[in-house]
Design a protein around this motif. Structure first.
Motif, short mmCIF file in Angstrom:
data_model
loop_
_atom_site.label_atom_id
_atom_site.label_comp_id
_atom_site.label_asym_id
_atom_site.label_seq_id
_atom_site.Cartn_x
_atom_site.Cartn_y
_atom_site.Cartn_z
N ASN A 132 7.74 5.38 -1.56
CA ASN A 132 6.72 4.38 -1.24
C ASN A 132 5.61 4.95 -0.36
O ASN A 132 4.44 4.57 -0.51
CB ASN A 132 7.37 3.18 -0.57
N SER A 135 3.44 6.89 -2.66
CA SER A 135 2.62 5.97 -3.47
C SER A 135 1.44 5.46 -2.66
O SER A 135 0.31 5.37 -3.16
CB SER A 135 3.48 4.80 -3.96
N ALA A 136 1.70 5.13 -1.39
CA ALA A 136 0.62 4.66 -0.53
C ALA A 136 -0.43 5.74 -0.33
O ALA A 136 -1.63 5.47 -0.31
CB ALA A 136 1.18 4.22 0.83
N PHE A 142 2.85 0.16 -3.70
CA PHE A 142 3.97 0.53 -2.85
C PHE A 142 4.60 -0.72 -2.25
O PHE A 142 3.98 -1.78 -2.21
CB PHE A 142 3.53 1.48 -1.72
N CYS A 174 5.36 -5.96 -1.74
CA CYS A 174 4.76 -4.89 -2.52
C CYS A 174 3.25 -5.05 -2.52
O CYS A 174 2.73 -6.16 -2.62
CB CYS A 174 5.26 -4.89 -3.97
#
Length: 777
Positions: A132, A135-136, A142, A174
């Motif tokens: 995550n 992803s951020a 995320f 999310c």
């Protein structure tokens, strides 16, 4: 020297918890003020510091998480963007998992792992957290809520809301990252088993509906964070708190003022009692006041002991590492020894304990190299082939005695005499007539060694000089005993605490002085007719030993003047205090012996810090300042073997000891680098940021500076700019050690005048030492 990182876990845990607290505060602040770039800068500094110390401690999972979080928030700093709340929620939640890992590290360290074992720093949900965060960082969708937290939230139903129809709406944590076109956060609503997707916020829009949606999502997130932070993991099991030594010293100073008031009150009451009529003296209330003051006095003593105990650490903390190091040294020298260090339950002042290992190691190496013979030589003189070295620790009253003993060849006094004659031909007559105690003074001189060949461990004549200097700093005393072929014993006498000392108050004219008790050998009254006037001065025969006698006033006159030339004392019976230091005794005459007491010593005012004859001050019951005499320096002034001219000669012969300043806002990193450099023989000072570093560089001379890049108040860039533009500092070499390799950072520090750049990912002891030696050669 191999570094056992388990020894630094306590410092790492305390520092990491402080950094995590700061990161939490910064994240919460950015939720409220998303364009606060100063807070963002501070957040990145805290992440950088935690990453660096985690890397030094080899906690790779924590380091990776922090490194990637740093990347996420650098994007906001680089692009001068508003920090979206979703990223702060991510940071706060990730922090909780790091806290759990830190807590586990602390618990495992308390279970006293052996050196071969390493603490487990595994972070729960590591893969999910990294996925995550990445992803951020990459601008993808995320989640800030992770599987463990989701399960807890579902069980507690903290994150459940009721919709208008009485159905539960669960909001998933999310978020979809900002893009050039949409910049949206997505909400997934589950109602009656179906999912609908709606926009909560489009970044940059001001629509009231969207703001309301964002506020609802924020409230849900904050509820979840609160639920998570309500976990008892961090506080309920905490058994210790961090307190600075300076805070304890401040409490002791305030206590000392209270004690002085108490003494003054007791004195005033005693005077009042003398003046009061007998019927008042027997008055019940009067007697109760006296009794209450006595109770207060007893309680004050107990409180003082408890405050001082906060500074105390067990002696065993250093004994096992020392034992291992001495075995390694013996192995290198090819010496076969039995080495005995019994366990000790004695506690001692933290400051003393931290400075004792190099002192003990110097003496142990001395025993191995100079004392213990080879197996064949031992067998020839009827000794066991295996030598013996022992270290014992015992406490007598408020003093700690550390004894380092060997059964080797002992001190060769004639060899010392010949070496002294070779080094100091101008003092030939004195040396020829010197007794064993006088000859012992030479072995504590800088540059003096009886070794014919210089090795890595001995022959340079700096070992025992260092021991003497460090013991003086610790208000300690050294006693030496030796017999030929029977071995040598070094006894170190140390105070139990540096906070309080026992001392003897003496009076000279209108002035009073304090002599620390461990230097006082005897107190007596002597008839002046019993003084013997010899060619070299006046002496007293005490226990069949001739001891030089000096008038205390002569310390302010020429050093050569003694009692035979100074007849100030008019009375025939004079008080005499016999002082002992390094097996050397002198007697000083004074006007009056006042009393013996336990006192809290305060440092000298800055204006007197270079006056070596004093080592502090105390206050008497009338709040008068009483100087504390520095007896080693006083004895040198009175004409003992270490006179000033000889000290100048010693300094000319002494090898250059380079001084290095280590600058880093991480206590753990500073400590590790300091130990590495001190093991190489360098003198090391530390500073926590650029401002403290510059202050120290203006006060002291340094040959090299090692600095971090990112630090509070003044970072490494500003520090080196100041160094290169300050006369007297601009030529000092500067090495930067940083947690991350950035080409632009490296280019910038070299453009500012740096001489080296080391990345902690490539950090090894040899790299640092090699670079330092290269710059100081």
């Amino acid at each position: 020297m191999e570094i056992n990182k388990n020894d630094f876990i306590s410092d790492y845990v305390i520092e990491a918890q402080e950094n995590l607290d700061g990161i939490d505060n910064a994240a919460i602040s950015l939720i409220n003020i998303p364009r606060d770039y100063e807070t963002l800068k501070e957040l990145l500094r805290l992440l950088h510091t935690l990453k660096g110390s985690s890397r030094m401690m080899e906690f790779s999972q924590i380091e990776q998480i922090i490194n990637n979080l740093e990347t996420v928030f650098k994007n906001f700093q680089t692009n001068r963007m508003e920090v979206a709340s979703s990223y702060c929620y991510l940071l706060l939640n990730v922090n909780e998992f790091i806290r759990k890992a830190i807590h586990k590290i602390e618990k495992q360290s308390e279970s006293q792992l052996s050196e071969d074992e390493n603490v487990d720093s595994t972070v729960e949900n590591f893969d999910e957290i990294m996925q995550n965060i990445n992803s951020a960082a990459e601008g993808k969708t995320f989640c800030y809520e992770f599987s463990t937290q989701k399960n807890q939230n579902e069980n507690s139903e903290i994150n459940a809301d009721k919709n208008a129809d009485g159905c539960e709406t669960t909001k998933s944590a999310c978020f979809e990252n900002e893009t050039n076109e949409t910049n949206k956060v997505i909400e997934i609503n589950k109602t009656n088993g179906t999912e609908t997707i709606s926009e909560i916020k489009t970044f940059g829009q001001t629509d009231s509906t969207e703001k309301k949606g964002e506020k609802e999502a924020k409230n849900v997130a904050e509820k979840q964070i609160f639920a998570e932070s309500s976990s008892p993991v961090m506080i309920s099991d905490t058994k210790t708190i961090k307190i600075q030594i300076s805070q304890i010293n401040s409490i002791l100073q305030n206590y000392d003022k209270l004690l002085m008031r108490q003494i003054k009150l007791k004195k005033e009451l005693s005077e009042l009692k003398k003046k009061a009529p007998k019927d008042i003296q027997n008055f019940q209330e009067f007697r109760e006041i006296i009794e209450n003051i006595e109770v207060l006095e007893n309680q004050s003593v107990e409180i003082q002991k408890q405050i001082i105990s906060l500074r105390m650490l067990p002696f065993d903390m250093i004994l096992q590492p020392i034992k291992r190091s001495i075995f390694q040294e013996a192995l290198k020298m090819g010496k076969n020894i039995d080495f005995d260090i019994p366990n000790s339950e004695i506690t001692i002042d933290k400051t003393i304990l931290e400075n004792l290992p190099p002192i003990i190691m110097h003496l142990a190496r001395n025993a191995l190299d100079h004392g213990i013979e080879g197996a064949l030589e031992r067998e020839k003189i009827g000794k066991p082939a295996k030598g013996k070295v022992s270290i014992t620790v015992e406490q007598v009253s408020s003093r700690i005695f550390v004894t380092i003993k060997d059964d080797g060849r002992g001190i060769d006094y004639e060899k010392i005499r010949q070496k002294a004659l070779q080094n100091f031909p101008e003092r030939a007559k004195e040396i020829q007539n010197a007794d064993e105690d006088s000859l012992l003074q030479f072995i504590f001189m800088s540059g003096f060694s009886t070794k014919e060949q210089v090795t890595a461990l001995s022959g340079r004549g700096i070992g025992l000089d260092v021991v003497r200097t460090e013991m003086e700093k610790l208000k300690g005393k050294i006693r030496v005993e030796s017999k030929k072929n029977q071995g040598c014993t070094f006894e170190l006498s140390l105070p139990n605490s540096l906070a309080t000392q026992d001392g003897l108050f003496i009076q000279e004219g209108e002035k009073s002085y304090l002599v620390l008790s461990h230097y006082v050998k005897e107190i007596l009254t002597v008839n002046k007719d019993n003084f013997l006037h010899l060619q070299n001065g006046t002496v007293i025969n005490l226990h069949n030993q001739l001891i030089p006698v000096y008038d205390f006033d002569s310390i302010n006159e020429k050093f050569e003047e003694n009692i035979s030339k100074n007849g100030k004392k008019s009375q025939n019976e004079v008080p005499v205090v016999v002082l002992e230091y390094l097996n050397k005794k002198i007697a000083i005459m004074t006007d009056k012996i006042l009393h013996y007491n336990t006192v809290v010593i305060k440092p000298l005012p800055p204006i007197l810090k270079d006056f070596k004859a004093l080592q502090g001050v105390v206050f008497d019951e009338n709040y008068e300042i009483i100087p504390v005499l520095n007896i080693p320096d006083v004895m040198r002034r009175f004409g003992t073997i270490n006179v000033y001219d000889q000290k100048k000669l010693e300094m000319k012969k002494a090898p250059k000891v380079h001084s290095i300043l280590v600058v880093d806002d991480s206590h753990t990193t500073r400590h590790i680098e300091q130990i590495i450099l001190e093991a190489e023989g360098y003198k090391v000072s530390t500073a926590c940021d650029g401002i403290e570093a510059l202050e120290k560089m203006k006060m002291y001379n340094f040959d090299l500076v090692i600095s971090d890049v990112k630090m509070p108040r003044m970072d490494g860039f500003v520090l080196i700019h100041n160094i290169r533009h300050t006369e007297g500092l601009k030529n000092i070499p500067v090495i930067f050690i940083t947690s991350v390799f950035e080409a632009d950072t490296q280019e910038k520090v070299f453009s500012l005048g740096a001489n080296g750049y080391i990345v902690k990912s490539d950090f090894e002891r040899e790299n640092l030492v090699a670079k330092v030696k290269e710059l100081l050669t």
